[in-house]
Design a protein around this motif. Structure first.
Motif, short mmCIF file in Angstrom:
data_model
loop_
_atom_site.label_atom_id
_atom_site.label_comp_id
_atom_site.label_asym_id
_atom_site.label_seq_id
_atom_site.Cartn_x
_atom_site.Cartn_y
_atom_site.Cartn_z
N SER A 48 0.86 -1.18 0.00
CA SER A 48 0.00 0.00 0.00
C SER A 48 0.90 1.24 0.00
CB SER A 48 -0.87 0.02 1.25
OG SER A 48 -0.05 0.29 2.37
N SER A 67 -5.89 -1.76 4.83
CA SER A 67 -7.29 -1.45 5.17
C SER A 67 -8.20 -1.55 3.95
CB SER A 67 -7.38 -0.05 5.79
OG SER A 67 -6.92 0.92 4.87
N ASN A 103 -6.88 -9.12 8.02
CA ASN A 103 -6.87 -7.82 8.70
C ASN A 103 -7.53 -8.01 10.07
OD1 ASN A 103 -7.61 -5.05 9.49
ND2 ASN A 103 -6.93 -4.53 7.42
C1 FAD Z 1 -4.44 10.91 -4.41
C2 FAD Z 1 -4.20 9.70 -3.58
C3 FAD Z 1 -3.63 8.59 -4.16
C4 FAD Z 1 -3.40 7.43 -3.41
N1 FAD Z 1 -2.85 6.35 -4.05
C5 FAD Z 1 -2.69 5.21 -3.35
C6 FAD Z 1 -2.17 4.03 -3.97
O1 FAD Z 1 -1.80 4.03 -5.15
N2 FAD Z 1 -2.06 2.91 -3.24
C7 FAD Z 1 -2.43 2.85 -1.92
O2 FAD Z 1 -2.32 1.79 -1.31
N3 FAD Z 1 -2.90 3.96 -1.30
C8 FAD Z 1 -3.02 5.13 -1.98
N4 FAD Z 1 -3.48 6.24 -1.33
C9 FAD Z 1 -3.56 6.21 0.15
C10 FAD Z 1 -4.80 5.56 0.69
O3 FAD Z 1 -5.80 6.55 0.83
C11 FAD Z 1 -4.52 4.94 2.07
O4 FAD Z 1 -4.00 5.93 2.93
C12 FAD Z 1 -3.55 3.77 2.06
O5 FAD Z 1 -3.91 2.84 1.06
C13 FAD Z 1 -3.57 3.08 3.40
O6 FAD Z 1 -2.62 2.05 3.45
P1 FAD Z 1 -2.79 0.86 4.46
O7 FAD Z 1 -4.04 0.14 4.18
O8 FAD Z 1 -1.52 0.09 4.45
O9 FAD Z 1 -2.82 1.60 5.88
P2 FAD Z 1 -4.01 1.77 6.90
O10 FAD Z 1 -5.18 2.37 6.26
O11 FAD Z 1 -3.40 2.42 8.08
O12 FAD Z 1 -4.41 0.27 7.25
C14 FAD Z 1 -3.61 -0.59 8.00
C15 FAD Z 1 -4.49 -1.80 8.26
O13 FAD Z 1 -3.73 -2.78 8.92
C16 FAD Z 1 -4.58 -3.45 9.83
N5 FAD Z 1 -3.70 -4.06 10.84
C17 FAD Z 1 -2.90 -3.46 11.74
N6 FAD Z 1 -2.22 -4.39 12.46
C18 FAD Z 1 -2.60 -5.59 11.99
C19 FAD Z 1 -2.25 -6.93 12.32
N7 FAD Z 1 -1.33 -7.21 13.27
N8 FAD Z 1 -2.84 -7.93 11.64
C20 FAD Z 1 -3.77 -7.68 10.67
N9 FAD Z 1 -4.13 -6.42 10.31
C21 FAD Z 1 -3.54 -5.40 10.97
C22 FAD Z 1 -5.46 -2.37 10.38
O14 FAD Z 1 -6.67 -2.93 10.87
C23 FAD Z 1 -5.70 -1.51 9.14
O15 FAD Z 1 -6.87 -1.90 8.45
C24 FAD Z 1 -3.74 7.40 -2.05
C25 FAD Z 1 -4.31 8.52 -1.47
C26 FAD Z 1 -4.54 9.66 -2.21
C27 FAD Z 1 -5.16 10.85 -1.57
#
Ligand code: FAD
Lengths: 259, 324
Positions: B234, B267, B286
């Motif tokens: 991500s 997420s 998750n």
């Molecule tokens: C213009 C724009 C473009 C974007 N482009 C992209 C893109 O190309 N790709 C992208 O991915 N995002 C993109 N984003 C960002 C996106 O909005 C999110 O912020 C991002 O995807 C979140 O990454 P994440 O799911 O890793 O983190 P989080 O949203 O923080 O999620 C982390 C997850 O991990 C889980 N977790 C934590 N600990 C554990 C555990 N021990 N076991 C199991 N689960 C656990 C939590 O429950 C949570 O759901 C973009 C945003 C904007 C504004």
């Protein structure tokens, strides 16, 4: 130093976005427009230079419908000194080539040292308009860079391509496009919001640019032939791990011949 | 048959990029493939290799070794080749280089850009390109009117290979103005990975912020390796420095359509789903039962990745030992 930052208002990527099924154009009524995040980062690059170089002028330039003025107001409240809004019914729904023609014409109305754009918009994703602008204005282009460093007569940056990272340089005036690896943009503060109201916003029409709308219909253009929406994906099975989920998943993968 | 120009990209080390084969194969379904490239070194090996990928002609724009100009030689080579071969379309890869070169050629020729195509075909006389919009939510077909179609093609979506031929070659010395161009002052090549390429992999294992640290992210890589999968991530995981940005899947990263996509600690923000929701089978692990990733998952596990994944890995290992 005068820096022009190109800004595009796009539908918020955090909501569902829609196309008009008849025209293939963006359905602007379905989502709130925001400044494309990468353009805010581009503005941040310009504003950081301005912070440390007194006398720098930062101008936000956007082409788009009436509501685009909101995006420009936000750019002003973040710290841009002035804004230009390219607004004309004959611009709406234009393809990348036509858009770049209008933006190039607008850029010709003003002197500048550097144009900063985003590497790719989140709606069109063509990543093409700034490169077309550079070509039309016969300016050097440094596309898709981060770690931008602006000097008095040149600009440098790091360009991450598929096979590696290039250190690139261009002499000014030049066009650069920044990626999302550029620093996150600042938030407008209260003072910024107050002063933004007093900053100049110039509106330019095609006539102001001596562009004839008939040029558009005569020009080469892309035409949408068909639009099909894909059905949304359905959620499948969801289990709560009670100590054996890893084994169950291995069975699921084996059953689907995915191991 | 009409000529179809293909922009061939070279890596920083001078090798023909993988997209060249895909583009030449597509070009051979549309007309006569003409490979266009710009390089200071006219190596005969390159011509043979492009012929083996299906190029009937190779148009080689020769440049000076110094200064190394950024993309200006490629644009000029395409422009010269357009005048020589009068093509009915130009294809470039939807890479950073390909997109910029294509855009500049559109401005120079007053042509028409058809961006990010996943399929290209002739419909009678006109060329029709399909692209996938808003993370695969829409499929839009477009054509070019009144100008040369210049098409950027997504890499990794095309299959097939053009028949091997012996290519004719034209060497053209390019006259370039360094003043009007960006200059490349140095480069570092990416370290080649032994893992499958993210764009074309049949399986992808991605990790998110939930992996917690760069050290813990190794678990994502370990699962990827037992499945022979590519590693994805991500944006939050990239921003946190767990993994290189080239692994980012989503709106502003790579779009993937594998047979199997496994999301670990992600997420499922709409911008992430935009890059993976067209995968055939999606698995998500998750700890938050309300995480939006479960809305698109065929098999969702509400649980801790650090408990489930090690168990999964040993279950897969013991299965493969049992069967061999
Ligand atoms: C213009 C724009 C473009 C974007 N482009 C992209 C893109 O190309 N790709 C992208 O991915 N995002 C993109 N984003 C960002 C996106 O909005 C999110 O912020 C991002 O995807 C979140 O990454 P994440 O799911 O890793 O983190 P989080 O949203 O923080 O999620 C982390 C997850 O991990 C889980 N977790 C934590 N600990 C554990 C555990 N021990 N076991 C199991 N689960 C656990 C939590 O429950 C949570 O759901 C973009 C945003 C904007 C504004």
């Amino acid at each position: 130093m005068k820096i022009i930052v190109l800004i595009k208002q796009v539908p918020d990527t955090s909501e569902d976005r829609h196309l008009d099924s008849a025209t293939g154009l963006l359905d602007r009524s379905s989502t709130e427009g925001v400044i494309d995040e990468v353009n805010e980062r581009g503005l941040e690059v310009a504003l950081q230079y301005k912070d440390s170089h007194k006398g720098t002028e930062v101008v936000a330039l956007s082409m788009g419908p009436q509501g685009t003025s909101q995006a420009l107001r936000k750019a002003l409240s973040m710290g841009a000194d002035a804004a230009i809004h390219l607004l004309d019914v004959n611009l709406s729904g234009g393809d990348a080539a036509w858009t770049s023609k209008a933006l190039s014409a607008a850029l010709k109305t003003t002197a500048f040292d550097l144009v900063v754009a985003g590497n790719e918009s989140t709606d069109g994703r063509g990543g093409a308009v700034p490169a077309m602008v550079a070509e039309r204005l016969s300016l050097p282009l440094l596309g898709s860079i981060s770690a931008v460093d602006i000097h008095s007569t040149s600009v440098t940056g790091q360009r991450e391509v598929e096979s590696g990272t290039l250190s690139v340089r261009a002499s000014l005036p030049a066009v650069i496009t920044v990626t999302e690896r550029s620093p996150e943009a600042r938030f407008p503060n209260f003072k910024g919001m107050l002063t933004a109201k007093r900053k100049p916003v110039k509106t330019l029409s095609l006539a102001d640019l001596s562009l004839d709308p008939s040029e558009r219909s005569a020009a080469a253009r892309s035409v949408v032939v068909s639009v099909a929406a894909r059905p949304a994906r359905q959620a499948g099975k969801k289990i709560f791990d009670s100590g054996t989920a890893g084994v169950e998943l291995a069975e699921f993968l084996a059953a689907g011949r995915l191991l | 048959m009409s000529n179809i120009l293909v922009l061939v990209e070279l890596s920083t080390a001078g090798n023909i990029s993988r997209s060249a084969g895909e583009l030449l194969s597509l070009a051979s379904t549309l007309g006569t493939p003409v490979a266009v490239l710009a390089t200071p070194h006219v190596a005969p090996g390159i011509v043979t290799e492009l012929g083996s990928l299906g190029a009937q002609h190779v148009f080689l724009g020769q440049t000076e070794t110094e200064p190394m100009l950024l993309l200006t030689p490629q644009v000029e080579a395409l422009w010269q080749a357009v005048q020589k071969f009068r093509p009915s379309a130009v294809l470039a890869s939807s890479t950073i280089d390909g997109r910029e070169a294509a855009a500049r050629l559109v401005a120079r020729t007053e042509g028409v850009l058809l961006a990010n195509a996943v399929a290209v075909r002739f419909d009678g006389e006109r060329i029709v390109a399909t692209n996938s919009v808003f993370g695969g939510s829409y499929s839009v077909e477009s054509t070019a009117e009144g100008g040369l179609p210049i098409i950027t093609v997504q890499s990794g979506v095309l299959e097939g290979r053009a028949p091997e031929v012996a290519a004719h070659v034209t060497v053209h010395h390019l006259t370039l103005n360094p003043e009007g161009s960006g200059v490349v002052e140095g480069s570092t090549a990416v370290v080649a990975s032994s893992r499958p390429d993210l764009r074309t992999a049949g399986k992808v294992v991605s990790g998110g912020r939930g992996m917690g640290s760069k050290e813990n992210f190794a678990l994502v890589e370990e699962l990827a390796d037992v499945l022979d999968a590519a590693v994805g991530a991500s944006r939050a995981a990239v921003d946190a420095g767990y993994v290189a940005q080239s692994s980012q899947v989503g709106q502003t990263g790579v779009s993937v359509t594998p047979e199997l996509y496994i999301a670990l600690g992600i997420s499922g923000a709409i911008q992430h789903r935009a890059g993976m929701q067209t995968a055939k089978t999606i698995v998500a692990i998750n700890s938050d039962e309300d995480a939006p990733i479960f809305d698109v998952a065929d098999f969702g596990i509400v649980g801790d990745v650090f408990a489930v994944v090690p168990q999964l890995i040993s279950a897969i290992r013991s299965r493969s030992q049992g069967s061999s």
